[in-house]
Design a protein around this motif. Structure first.
Motif, PDB file in Angstrom:
ATOM      1  N   SER A 178       0.770  -1.253   0.106  1.00 22.30           N
ATOM      2  CA  SER A 178      -0.074  -0.058  -0.074  1.00 22.30           C
ATOM      3  C   SER A 178       0.747   1.262  -0.008  1.00 22.30           C
ATOM      4  O   SER A 178       0.359   2.220  -0.507  1.00 22.30           O
ATOM      5  N   GLU A 179       2.040   1.153   0.936  1.00 22.03           N
ATOM      6  CA  GLU A 179       2.938   2.415   0.487  1.00 22.03           C
ATOM      7  C   GLU A 179       3.420   2.556  -0.738  1.00 22.03           C
ATOM      8  O   GLU A 179       3.482   3.632  -1.345  1.00 22.03           O
ATOM      9  N   ASN A 211      -3.753   2.817   3.093  1.00 19.93           N
ATOM     10  CA  ASN A 211      -2.515   2.733   3.834  1.00 19.93           C
ATOM     11  C   ASN A 211      -2.644   2.861   5.288  1.00 19.93           C
ATOM     12  O   ASN A 211      -2.108   2.271   5.928  1.00 19.93           O
TER      13      ASN A 211
END
Length: 779
Positions: A178-179, A211
């Motif tokens: 997600s980052e 995130n």
């Protein structure tokens, strides 16, 4: 019993005599313990403060997310579609739930830490039971059952802790993904134009919320894992206290002959009860079997013509129910007979326990240990059978109960279905009792085994031997598990850095070396065998095959290194630990090796030279026989092998005679005397070349009248030969020269040799005189 009381009295008197010295020694050793307790208290305060700070941080983030959730508009923004808007709201609610669960986990963690601290103080203060002396058998057995139950709790807690550690690792991976997605979304937004900026900003916000969701769950999973670690430590502290208590009670209260006989009497009573139940089950089974036979005969007498009638269907349903009851009855009888074997095993365990607790003979201990190991193996097989049968019976019972609960008229007779349910329930009850008996026997075997270990440890002679072997084993285990250094693997989650420390021990290093050694050996064998095999299939592509297997070896080595690190649970960040030393080593000590290694790869990729090429490197002429990682092997024409670094082929002038073709031109010069037939001589020279079998026909040999020399007419022969290992170019030229000499001799054409005419330029003739020899006389 009198002897035992005398021994106890003597021990008490000896302890009273040593009481002053014992008190002094205890005071000396308790001082560091008190200091340690003070340190532990300070540590607990620090940990509690840390948990309170984390609770405050999570509460703050929870309030912020709840404000965002309450401030959401009713409708989706214009730049978001309906699916994304639903996901956005769902993620906000999930983040709120994660923070609330995180707070619950942190509060529980704080409670468990306080409880464990209180229990540790209680455990440290325990030295003996309130009642001293011998203890009843039931009291000792109850302690053994508590120990066994606590061990099972520890096993379950360890499994749960491992499960939460795996969940944390999975969430860490999701967070990294997600980052990455959030960074890509931000980059797209930074380079976007005004028309698409609104849509990309919404996409960035959605990725940011995803995130945040992963961060919240990473923090939650980490706190839950920490809670399980604390609970596991708490369970182990409880088990340690129980072990001390059961050791004290068991050593002070060995089983007496009366206790053993009482247990035998109880087992005999249970055996009689089981025998009676077995006889009743056999009689009931005979009755049910007779009913089944009668029903089958009645159904057969009904005949085929009545097969579809209601009476025939009712009889068939009755027969099916009786078949179920017969099957259940036979299975129950089999299980009851196995229960008799379990009771006999119980009797044997009590005999072993009596022998162990009332003997100091090591032969008795060794024989008991053998019997215990055999009993554990047999019981493991029985328990597996009982548990499997119980699961099957429970599924049948559950299905039948569900069928009765949702009964339909087309199912048939409900009374028959109820009879089947009762049969299944009876079978399940018998099996459940068998599993309980097997568990009780397993606990008894475990208790006897631990009691045997206590006797081993408490024996005076064995104490010296066990200490010797134990110290050696401990030293070996300590060296094996010695932690060389630790590697940190950190990640930022939920606004907090979570650091996982992985220890690198001697055990892991040895396993890595074993995996690397085995892997490199297998890769070398596979690459060598594969290269030989593929070279046989593609002999003309030997260099390409070598390049392919060289790259395969390189990739395989990297893969083996990564696999070895992952297999022993060492994170890849360990390379940062060696990064500086490795850079210095490459920069100073290994630059030539790296240079030649890369040069070798360039040689295999660009192929300026190939295996079998004839090359000339700085005056070294020969055939390339091997292209290695560091150097090439060149076999000179005089039989000497030269090892030339790979970088020399890229940095120096290299002549490759066979780069574009395996053919090479050879030249022979012949001089004939003036006055010879030039055309005939040219034809004979060409004939000598064409007659040789190793001279190429294409391009064809050519003969030229090269020049008018001072002594001869010079002819030149150009012909081509293949530069193959089996062809000697110099031998071919020698053969052609021999043939030319013979052909010229047969046709009378002379081969010129060097000669000179001397001309004297004088204005008058030269006078020539003959002078006789002088006579010499002797006196």
């Amino acid at each position: 019993m009198s002897n035992l009381l005398n021994k106890q009295r003597n021990k008490i008197q000896a302890l009273l005599a040593l009481l002053p010295v014992t008190v002094a020694v205890c005071l000396i050793f308790m001082m560091p313990t008190a200091w340690a307790a003070s340190d532990d208290a300070q540590t607990q305060k620090t940990l509690a403060a840390s948990v309170d700070a984390r609770v405050a941080a999570v509460q703050s983030r929870l309030v912020q997310v709840e404000k965002r959730l309450f401030a959401l508009p009713a409708d989706a923004p214009p730049e978001a579609d309906e699916t994304e808007w639903v996901e956005y709201k769902r993620l906000l609610n999930l983040v709120v739930n994660a923070y609330e669960s995180h707070l619950d986990a942190l509060n529980k963690l704080k409670t468990v830490r306080v409880a464990r601290q209180d229990f540790q103080e209680k455990s440290a203060a325990w030295f003996d039971f309130a009642k001293s002396g011998a203890y009843s058998l039931d009291f000792v057995d109850d302690l053994w059952r508590q120990v066994r139950a606590k061990e099972q709790e520890i096993e379950a807690a360890a499994i749960e802790q491992s499960m939460y550690a795996d969940l944390l690792e999975a969430r860490r991976k999701d967070l990294k993904l997600s980052e990455q997605a959030l960074r890509r979304a931000q980059e797209l937004l930074d380079t976007a134009d005004s028309d698409s900026a609104s849509r990309l900003r919404w996409s960035r916000d959605l990725h940011e919320l995803r995130n945040l969701y992963n961060q919240a769950h990473v923090g939650l999973r980490d706190s839950e894992r920490e809670l399980r670690v604390e609970m596991l430590s708490f369970r182990r502290s409880e088990a340690e206290l129980l072990q001390r208590q059961v050791r004290r009670a068991s050593l002070a209260s060995p089983i007496s002959l009366q206790d053993r006989d009482a247990k035998f009497a109880e087992l005999s009573r249970l055996q009689q009860q089981v025998d009676k139940e077995t006889e009743q089950a056999i009689e009931a089974g005979k009755t049910i079997d007779q009913q089944w036979q009668q029903m089958r005969d009645k159904l057969r007498d009904a005949g085929a013509a009545d097969a579809q009638s209601l009476n025939s269907q009712r009889l068939q349903n009755e027969l099916n129910t009786l078949a179920v009851e017969v099957s259940v009855s036979e299975s129950a009888i089999q299980v009851m007979r196995l229960r008799t074997r379990l009771l006999n095993a119980h009797r044997q365990m009590w005999e072993i326990r009596y022998d162990v607790e009332n003997s100091q003979n090591y032969k008795v201990f060794d024989a008991a240990l053998v019997k215990i190991e055999q009993g554990q193996r047999q019981l493991a097989t029985w328990r597996q059978f009982f548990i499997s049968s119980l699961d099957t019976a429970r599924r049948r019972l559950d299905n039948q109960e569900k069928k009765l609960a949702d009964w339909k008229a087309e199912y048939g007779d409900m009374a028959l279905a109820e009879r089947q349910r009762l049969a299944y329930a009876q079978h399940e009850s018998v099996l459940r009792r068998m599993v309980a008996d097997a568990d009780e026997l397993d606990a008894a075997i475990h208790s006897v085994k631990q009691s045997l270990q206590l006797r081993y440890d408490s024996n005076a002679l064995s104490d010296r031997v066990n200490k010797l072997y134990g110290s050696i084993g401990d030293m070996a285990a300590t060296a094996w598990n010695f932690e060389l250094f630790t590697v940190e693997d950190s990640i930022i989650a939920d606004g907090r850095e979570i650091v996982s420390r992985r220890g690198v021990t001697v055990d892991k290093i040895v396993r890595i070396l074993f995996i690397l050694g085995l892997g490199l050996w297998l890769v070398a064998k596979i690459a060598d065998h594969g290269r030989r095999l593929v070279t046989k299939w593609l002999p003309a592509q030997e260099s390409s095959v070598l390049l392919g297997f060289r790259l395969f070896t390189l990739i395989a080595v990297v893969g083996i290194v990564v696999f070895a690190l992952v297999r022993v649970h060492i994170p890849l960040t360990v390379f940062t630990f060696f990064g500086g030393a490795l850079a210095i080593g490459v920069g100073f000590g290994a630059q030539n090796i790296i240079n030649n290694f890369i040069s070798g790869l360039i040689l295999l990729v660009e192929r300026p030279i190939k295996l079998g090429d004839i090359v000339d490197v700085e005056g070294v002429r020969g055939t390339v026989t091997h292209i290695g990682s560091r150097c090439c092997q060149v076999h000179r024409f005089d039989g000497i092998d030269m090892l030339i670094p790979n970088s020399s082929f890229l940095e120096k002038s290299v002549t490759n005679w066979t780069l574009s073709s395996q053919s090479v031109r050879c030249t022979i010069t012949i001089g004939i005397v003036y006055g010879s037939s030039v055309r005939e001589a040219l034809a004979l020279v060409g004939q000598a070349a064409n007659e040789h079998g190793q001279v190429l026909k294409e391009p064809a040999p050519e003969v030229y009248l090269e020049e008018f020399g001072s002594d001869a007419l010079n002819l030149t022969l150009d012909f081509w030969v293949e530069l193959l290992p089996q062809i000697n170019r110099r031998r071919v030229m020698s053969d052609i020269r021999h043939r030319i000499v013979r052909l010229f001799h047969e046709r009378g054409i002379g081969i010129a040799f060097s000669q000179h005419d001397v001309h004297l330029d004088s204005p008058k003739p030269i006078q020539v005189e003959l002078v006789g020899a002088k006579t010499v006389t002797t006196q």
